[in-house]
Design a protein around this motif. Structure first.
Motif, PDB file in Angstrom:
ATOM      1  N   HIS A  39      -2.818  -0.684  -3.036  1.00 22.24           N
ATOM      2  CA  HIS A  39      -3.753   0.336  -2.560  1.00 22.24           C
ATOM      3  C   HIS A  39      -5.185   0.109  -3.050  1.00 22.24           C
ATOM      4  CE1 HIS A  39      -4.939   4.091  -0.802  1.00 22.24           C
ATOM      5  NE2 HIS A  39      -5.391   4.527  -1.958  1.00 22.24           N
ATOM      6  N   LYS A  40      -5.363  -0.545  -4.174  1.00 17.07           N
ATOM      7  CA  LYS A  40      -6.711  -0.784  -4.695  1.00 17.07           C
ATOM      8  C   LYS A  40      -7.250  -2.079  -4.086  1.00 17.07           C
ATOM      9  CE  LYS A  40      -6.041   1.803  -8.900  1.00 17.07           C
ATOM     10  NZ  LYS A  40      -6.105   1.807 -10.366  1.00 17.07           N
ATOM     11  N   HIS A  41      -7.693  -1.967  -2.850  1.00 18.50           N
ATOM     12  CA  HIS A  41      -8.041  -3.127  -2.032  1.00 18.50           C
ATOM     13  C   HIS A  41      -9.069  -4.045  -2.669  1.00 18.50           C
ATOM     14  CE1 HIS A  41      -6.843  -0.141   1.288  1.00 18.50           C
ATOM     15  NE2 HIS A  41      -5.789  -0.795   0.874  1.00 18.50           N
ATOM     16  N   ASN A  42     -10.103  -3.490  -3.246  1.00 21.32           N
ATOM     17  CA  ASN A  42     -11.176  -4.327  -3.774  1.00 21.32           C
ATOM     18  C   ASN A  42     -10.824  -5.039  -5.079  1.00 21.32           C
ATOM     19  OD1 ASN A  42     -13.055  -4.005  -1.679  1.00 21.32           O
ATOM     20  ND2 ASN A  42     -13.598  -1.996  -2.447  1.00 21.32           N
TER      21      ASN A  42
ATOM     22  N   ASP B 193       0.834  -1.197   0.000  1.00 19.02           N
ATOM     23  CA  ASP B 193       0.000   0.000   0.000  1.00 19.02           C
ATOM     24  C   ASP B 193       0.871   1.251   0.000  1.00 19.02           C
ATOM     25  OD1 ASP B 193      -2.306   1.652   0.234  1.00 19.02           O
ATOM     26  OD2 ASP B 193      -3.277   0.139   1.468  1.00 19.02           O
ATOM     27  N   VAL B 194       0.233   2.405  -0.087  1.00 16.49           N
ATOM     28  CA  VAL B 194       0.968   3.673  -0.118  1.00 16.49           C
ATOM     29  C   VAL B 194       1.192   4.262   1.273  1.00 16.49           C
ATOM     30  CG1 VAL B 194       0.202   4.240  -2.447  1.00 16.49           C
ATOM     31  CG2 VAL B 194      -1.168   4.969  -0.497  1.00 16.49           C
ATOM     32  N   CYS B 195       0.771   3.578   2.315  1.00 13.67           N
ATOM     33  CA  CYS B 195       0.920   4.066   3.688  1.00 13.67           C
ATOM     34  C   CYS B 195       2.376   4.015   4.135  1.00 13.67           C
ATOM     35  CB  CYS B 195       0.085   3.221   4.641  1.00 13.67           C
ATOM     36  SG  CYS B 195      -1.668   3.289   4.283  1.00 13.67           S
TER      37      CYS B 195
ATOM     38  N   GLN C  32      -5.106  -3.670  13.728  1.00 10.25           N
ATOM     39  CA  GLN C  32      -4.375  -3.447  12.491  1.00 10.25           C
ATOM     40  C   GLN C  32      -4.384  -4.712  11.657  1.00 10.25           C
ATOM     41  OE1 GLN C  32      -0.166  -2.968  12.913  1.00 10.25           O
ATOM     42  NE2 GLN C  32      -0.041  -1.707  11.098  1.00 10.25           N
ATOM     43  N   LEU C  33      -4.467  -4.533  10.347  1.00 13.65           N
ATOM     44  CA  LEU C  33      -4.410  -5.639   9.403  1.00 13.65           C
ATOM     45  C   LEU C  33      -3.574  -5.202   8.210  1.00 13.65           C
ATOM     46  CD1 LEU C  33      -5.388  -8.403   8.294  1.00 13.65           C
ATOM     47  CD2 LEU C  33      -7.333  -7.155   7.302  1.00 13.65           C
ATOM     48  N   VAL C  34      -2.574  -5.988   7.891  1.00  9.80           N
ATOM     49  CA  VAL C  34      -1.790  -5.784   6.673  1.00  9.80           C
ATOM     50  C   VAL C  34      -2.021  -7.025   5.813  1.00  9.80           C
ATOM     51  CG1 VAL C  34       0.487  -5.385   5.684  1.00  9.80           C
ATOM     52  CG2 VAL C  34      -0.091  -4.381   7.913  1.00  9.80           C
ATOM     53  N   VAL C  35      -2.714  -6.839   4.704  1.00 11.80           N
ATOM     54  CA  VAL C  35      -3.123  -7.961   3.865  1.00 11.80           C
ATOM     55  C   VAL C  35      -2.023  -8.281   2.853  1.00 11.80           C
ATOM     56  CG1 VAL C  35      -4.898  -8.830   2.301  1.00 11.80           C
ATOM     57  CG2 VAL C  35      -5.520  -7.255   4.132  1.00 11.80           C
ATOM     58  N   PRO C  36      -1.614  -9.546   2.803  1.00 10.46           N
ATOM     59  CA  PRO C  36      -0.578  -9.935   1.842  1.00 10.46           C
ATOM     60  C   PRO C  36      -1.060  -9.797   0.395  1.00 10.46           C
ATOM     61  CG  PRO C  36      -1.363 -11.856   3.087  1.00 10.46           C
ATOM     62  CD  PRO C  36      -2.076 -10.657   3.618  1.00 10.46           C
TER      63      PRO C  36
END
Length: 87
Positions: free
Chosen positions: A60-63, A32-34, A52-56
């Motif tokens: 940034h375009k989560h969906n 992501d861009v964070c 907190q969740l960091v998805v592997p």
């Protein structure tokens, strides 16, 4: 309010984040861009509950990510948890 060019600067919303006093789920993709996820989480100083969740394999375009269901399930679980604590 900051102009839109300032919105990408680290800490631009720190004061506003520090005033949030409700449960917060900070979810992002591993690409992501964070900024550093722990530094992002630390900004929510008044939140009663922090998660907190960091998805592997997610940007940034989560969906659009193949792992998007992981985020949706965690969001659903977080909402259920917060609702259960309210009762």
């Amino acid at each position: 309010a900051p102009d839109t060019t300032e919105l990408v600067l680290p800490g631009v919303a720190s004061r506003e984040a520090a005033g949030i006093d409700v449960p917060v789920l900070l979810a992002m993709g591993e690409r992501d861009v964070c900024q550093d996820p722990l530094r992002e989480l630390a900004a929510f100083q008044s939140a009663r509950d922090l998660a907190q969740l960091v998805v592997p394999r997610m940007g940034h375009k989560h969906n659009f990510a193949g792992t998007r269901v992981m985020m949706w399930r965690r969001l659903d679980a977080f909402i259920a948890q917060v609702a259960a604590l309210k009762n």
